[in-house]
Motif scaffolding. Sequence first.
Motif, mmCIF file in Angstrom:
data_model
loop_
_atom_site.group_PDB
_atom_site.id
_atom_site.type_symbol
_atom_site.label_atom_id
_atom_site.label_comp_id
_atom_site.label_asym_id
_atom_site.label_seq_id
_atom_site.Cartn_x
_atom_site.Cartn_y
_atom_site.Cartn_z
ATOM 1 N N GLU A 59 0.830 -1.216 0.000
ATOM 2 C CA GLU A 59 0.000 0.000 0.000
ATOM 3 C C GLU A 59 0.858 1.257 0.000
ATOM 4 N N ASP A 60 1.935 1.246 0.796
ATOM 5 C CA ASP A 60 2.826 2.412 0.880
ATOM 6 C C ASP A 60 3.500 2.720 -0.451
ATOM 7 N N LEU A 61 3.758 1.682 -1.233
ATOM 8 C CA LEU A 61 4.484 1.856 -2.494
ATOM 9 C C LEU A 61 3.574 2.094 -3.697
ATOM 10 N N ALA A 62 2.289 2.026 -3.472
ATOM 11 C CA ALA A 62 1.356 2.296 -4.566
ATOM 12 C C ALA A 62 1.624 3.711 -5.090
ATOM 13 N N GLY A 63 1.697 3.862 -6.373
ATOM 14 C CA GLY A 63 1.952 5.180 -6.965
ATOM 15 C C GLY A 63 3.403 5.420 -7.325
ATOM 16 N N PHE A 64 4.278 4.478 -6.940
ATOM 17 C CA PHE A 64 5.696 4.587 -7.305
ATOM 18 C C PHE A 64 6.038 3.490 -8.302
ATOM 19 N N LYS A 65 6.973 3.773 -9.197
ATOM 20 C CA LYS A 65 7.450 2.754 -10.116
ATOM 21 C C LYS A 65 8.448 1.884 -9.364
ATOM 22 N N ILE A 66 8.201 0.585 -9.375
ATOM 23 C CA ILE A 66 9.054 -0.382 -8.682
ATOM 24 C C ILE A 66 9.672 -1.295 -9.739
ATOM 25 N N ALA A 67 10.977 -1.501 -9.665
ATOM 26 C CA ALA A 67 11.650 -2.387 -10.608
ATOM 27 C C ALA A 67 12.908 -2.959 -9.978
ATOM 28 N N LYS A 68 13.001 -4.278 -9.936
ATOM 29 C CA LYS A 68 14.213 -4.968 -9.488
ATOM 30 C C LYS A 68 14.800 -4.392 -8.202
ATOM 31 N N GLY A 69 14.013 -4.298 -7.157
ATOM 32 C CA GLY A 69 14.516 -3.823 -5.883
ATOM 33 C C GLY A 69 14.721 -2.330 -5.798
ATOM 34 N N THR A 70 14.107 -1.600 -6.718
ATOM 35 C CA THR A 70 14.286 -0.150 -6.818
ATOM 36 C C THR A 70 12.940 0.554 -6.748
ATOM 37 N N ILE A 71 12.933 1.687 -6.058
ATOM 38 C CA ILE A 71 11.761 2.550 -6.026
ATOM 39 C C ILE A 71 12.165 3.848 -6.714
ATOM 40 N N GLN A 72 11.464 4.195 -7.784
ATOM 41 C CA GLN A 72 11.750 5.443 -8.484
ATOM 42 C C GLN A 72 10.822 6.536 -7.970
ATOM 43 N N PHE A 73 11.385 7.742 -7.813
ATOM 44 C CA PHE A 73 10.596 8.880 -7.350
ATOM 45 C C PHE A 73 11.073 10.160 -8.024
ATOM 46 N N THR A 74 10.224 11.158 -7.985
ATOM 47 C CA THR A 74 10.494 12.435 -8.654
ATOM 48 C C THR A 74 10.134 13.583 -7.713
ATOM 49 N N PRO A 75 10.497 14.805 -8.076
ATOM 50 C CA PRO A 75 10.095 15.946 -7.248
ATOM 51 C C PRO A 75 8.573 16.055 -7.116
ATOM 52 N N ASP A 76 7.845 15.651 -8.151
ATOM 53 C CA ASP A 76 6.388 15.694 -8.103
ATOM 54 C C ASP A 76 5.798 14.561 -7.268
ATOM 55 N N ASN A 77 6.570 13.502 -7.052
ATOM 56 C CA ASN A 77 6.105 12.340 -6.294
ATOM 57 C C ASN A 77 7.258 11.812 -5.429
ATOM 58 N N PRO A 78 7.662 12.582 -4.400
ATOM 59 C CA PRO A 78 8.800 12.176 -3.570
ATOM 60 C C PRO A 78 8.432 11.027 -2.630
ATOM 61 N N LEU A 79 9.441 10.310 -2.187
ATOM 62 C CA LEU A 79 9.219 9.265 -1.194
ATOM 63 C C LEU A 79 8.887 9.922 0.145
ATOM 64 N N PRO A 80 7.827 9.490 0.804
ATOM 65 C CA PRO A 80 7.524 10.033 2.132
ATOM 66 C C PRO A 80 8.609 9.639 3.140
ATOM 67 N N ASP A 81 8.959 10.558 4.009
ATOM 68 C CA ASP A 81 9.994 10.301 5.009
ATOM 69 C C ASP A 81 9.679 9.045 5.816
ATOM 70 N N GLU A 82 8.441 8.894 6.235
ATOM 71 C CA GLU A 82 8.061 7.754 7.069
ATOM 72 C C GLU A 82 8.226 6.437 6.311
ATOM 73 N N LEU A 83 7.991 6.449 5.009
ATOM 74 C CA LEU A 83 8.190 5.241 4.209
ATOM 75 C C LEU A 83 9.672 4.875 4.167
ATOM 76 N N VAL A 84 10.533 5.858 3.994
ATOM 77 C CA VAL A 84 11.971 5.590 3.986
ATOM 78 C C VAL A 84 12.386 4.999 5.331
ATOM 79 N N ARG A 85 11.910 5.588 6.428
ATOM 80 C CA ARG A 85 12.229 5.060 7.763
ATOM 81 C C ARG A 85 11.761 3.612 7.909
#
Length: 137
Positions: free
Chosen positions: A80-106
Amino acid sequence: MDNNVAADVEAYLAGIEEPFRGMLERIRAIVRSAAPDAVEAMAYGIPTFRLDGNLVHYAAFKKHCSFFPGAIVLDESLKEDLAGFKIAKGTIQFTPDNPLPDELVRKIVALRVIENRNAVAARKSKKAARSTNVTGS
């Protein structure tokens, strides 16, 4: 980012233009806070944190940034937390328009710390079992 391999994390970040640099510096600060015992280094030409093995990597590319926590991105608890992000081979891609939330990184870093520590414990247990089998035979 240019194609030259940076000598260290500071040099790598210095070569990144805004707004990507700011996003990576935020990721860096969160990881440092969430895993204060982790050691920062360069691996595979990108900034890496190590704690009982590689913990996470992060990098900037032409149109996005990536956070590399490995296979943990497939963990059902993160779906659920990763919905909206492009995920590929152990990678989460993000952009200035769709940054990773701090709490998700933690959350991801905490899961990776547990994963790495469990792997170390499993290796030690396996080694101890082999040692017992060799000396106990």
